[in-house]
Scaffold this motif. Structure first.
Motif, PDB file in Angstrom:
ATOM      1  N   UNK A 102       0.837  -1.204   0.000  1.00 48.62           N
ATOM      2  CA  UNK A 102       0.000   0.000   0.000  1.00 48.62           C
ATOM      3  C   UNK A 102       0.868   1.249   0.000  1.00 48.62           C
ATOM      4  N   UNK A 103       1.905   1.258   0.839  1.00 49.37           N
ATOM      5  CA  UNK A 103       2.798   2.417   0.902  1.00 49.37           C
ATOM      6  C   UNK A 103       3.474   2.670  -0.442  1.00 49.37           C
ATOM      7  N   UNK A 104       3.873   1.605  -1.119  1.00 55.91           N
ATOM      8  CA  UNK A 104       4.527   1.761  -2.418  1.00 55.91           C
ATOM      9  C   UNK A 104       3.554   2.292  -3.458  1.00 55.91           C
ATOM     10  N   UNK A 189       6.633   7.671   2.968  1.00 55.13           N
ATOM     11  CA  UNK A 189       7.583   8.778   2.932  1.00 55.13           C
ATOM     12  C   UNK A 189       8.976   8.291   2.553  1.00 55.13           C
ATOM     13  N   UNK A 190       9.370   7.104   3.034  1.00 53.92           N
ATOM     14  CA  UNK A 190      10.667   6.538   2.655  1.00 53.92           C
ATOM     15  C   UNK A 190      10.712   6.291   1.141  1.00 53.92           C
ATOM     16  N   UNK A 191       9.672   5.671   0.603  1.00 53.87           N
ATOM     17  CA  UNK A 191       9.640   5.368  -0.830  1.00 53.87           C
ATOM     18  C   UNK A 191       9.561   6.641  -1.666  1.00 53.87           C
ATOM     19  N   UNK A 222      11.248   1.007  -9.626  1.00 49.45           N
ATOM     20  CA  UNK A 222      11.456  -0.037  -8.624  1.00 49.45           C
ATOM     21  C   UNK A 222      12.927  -0.409  -8.457  1.00 49.45           C
ATOM     22  N   UNK A 223      13.706  -0.592  -9.539  1.00 43.13           N
ATOM     23  CA  UNK A 223      15.141  -0.849  -9.331  1.00 43.13           C
ATOM     24  C   UNK A 223      15.863   0.311  -8.651  1.00 43.13           C
ATOM     25  N   UNK A 224      15.417   1.542  -8.912  1.00 39.97           N
ATOM     26  CA  UNK A 224      16.100   2.698  -8.337  1.00 39.97           C
ATOM     27  C   UNK A 224      15.875   2.817  -6.837  1.00 39.97           C
ATOM     28  N   UNK A 225      14.735   2.351  -6.345  1.00 38.99           N
ATOM     29  CA  UNK A 225      14.440   2.473  -4.915  1.00 38.99           C
ATOM     30  C   UNK A 225      14.598   1.126  -4.207  1.00 38.99           C
TER      31      UNK A 225
END
Length: 308
Positions: A102-104, A189-191, A222-225
């Protein structure tokens, strides 16, 4: 015969005074000294004291005696402790992927630039994290009530009988709902912060190649994070193994469903303060800490491995 002298710049310089060299060597310690002191007082000292306590046993007859590793042997054979470990293991296997998923999704939606009022939406999603865990648990516990809370009001208004969220079968899911509500904004917030530092040149190259939004997400975002995903996963795993506030507070509302050994942390607390067994409580805490460390380290190795 004339002897050639090396240039002045190439001549070795005499070493400085010993006092000056000693002063320079202590400069670094002056900067990190306050941190080392606080770290030793709030982490190393309690850890060492816990290890010390775990090697003794206090009995009504005989007092405190040294027992070596007997407490650890008892912990490894303690069915109550392992039931709690399995319960939080099931909790993290189900709740952590849902919460991070959900956060992503929210972070990707905000980062896409297509969400209207994204600043207000970001603050709204993050706001539950600002609510203290005790207050959030009390609030949700009131809503879960079948006699006095929201569930009970819905039952009375519609003439139905909804399942009791604090029953033995649904208590773990209800706790997972509270934790998810609390920490979705934190992980979002992290993502989102990780997405904001992705170079725009990658997006421009993908647009030139005709890549769609789904391709941009899977091949670039997705690869970047990936590092942020691993960090959030490790934090969530540690938080799951440390689960305490929610079951400890809800236990007053559902004593038959949530027992004092519901989670390892709750079990440790009960042993120390209600059971008057501080030595065995310290042992259980150390064993649980080792389990948490191993699981988090395995996840870190798997997540950061190249090509994973």
């Amino acid at each position: 015969m004339t002897t050639l002298q090396p240039p002045a710049a190439a001549r070795p310089r005499p070493a400085g005074p010993p006092v000056r060299r000693a002063r320079r060597s202590w400069t670094g310690w002056g900067f990190i000294g306050p941190f080392v002191l606080v770290f030793a007082l709030v982490f190393l000292a309690p850890l060492a004291y816990s290890v010390y306590l775990s090697l003794f046993r206090t009995q009504l007859i005989g007092g405190t005696t040294f027992v070596g590793l007997d407490n650890y042997q008892q912990a490894l054979q303690d069915a109550q402790f392992w039931h709690g470990v399995c319960r939080v293991g099931l909790f993290l296997l189900i709740q952590v992927p849902i919460m991070l998923g959900i956060a992503l999704l929210v972070a990707l939606a905000i980062d896409s630039g297509r969400l209207y009022g994204k600043d207000f939406f970001r603050i709204t999603v993050f706001l539950p994290y600002a609510v203290p865990a005790v207050v959030a648990t009390l609030m949700w516990g009131f809503m879960y009530g079948t006699r006095y809370g929201l569930v009970g009001d819905v039952n009375d208004a519609l003439g139905v009988k909804l399942p009791d969220p604090l029953s033995a079968d649904l208590a773990l899911a209800s706790i997972g709902n509270i934790v998810t509500w609390e920490f979705v904004g934190y992980n979002m917030l992290i993502f989102f912060a990780a997405l904001r530092v992705v170079p725009h040149s990658l997006y421009e190259a993908a647009e030139i190649d005709g890549a769609g939004q789904w391709r941009v997400i899977t091949a670039i975002k997705l690869p970047a994070i990936r590092g942020a995903l691993v960090i959030a996963t490790i934090f969530s795993i540690i938080g799951s193994f440390q689960l305490f506030n929610e079951p400890a507070i809800l236990q007053k509302l559902a004593p038959n469903a949530i027992t004092t050994d519901y989670t390892p942390n709750f079990y440790t607390y009960s042993l120390s303060f209600a059971g008057q067994q501080p030595n065995y409580s310290a042992t259980v805490a150390i064993v649980m800490g080792v389990i948490t460390m191993i699981v988090a380290y395995v996840v870190q190795l798997r997540g950061m491995r190249k090509g994973a």
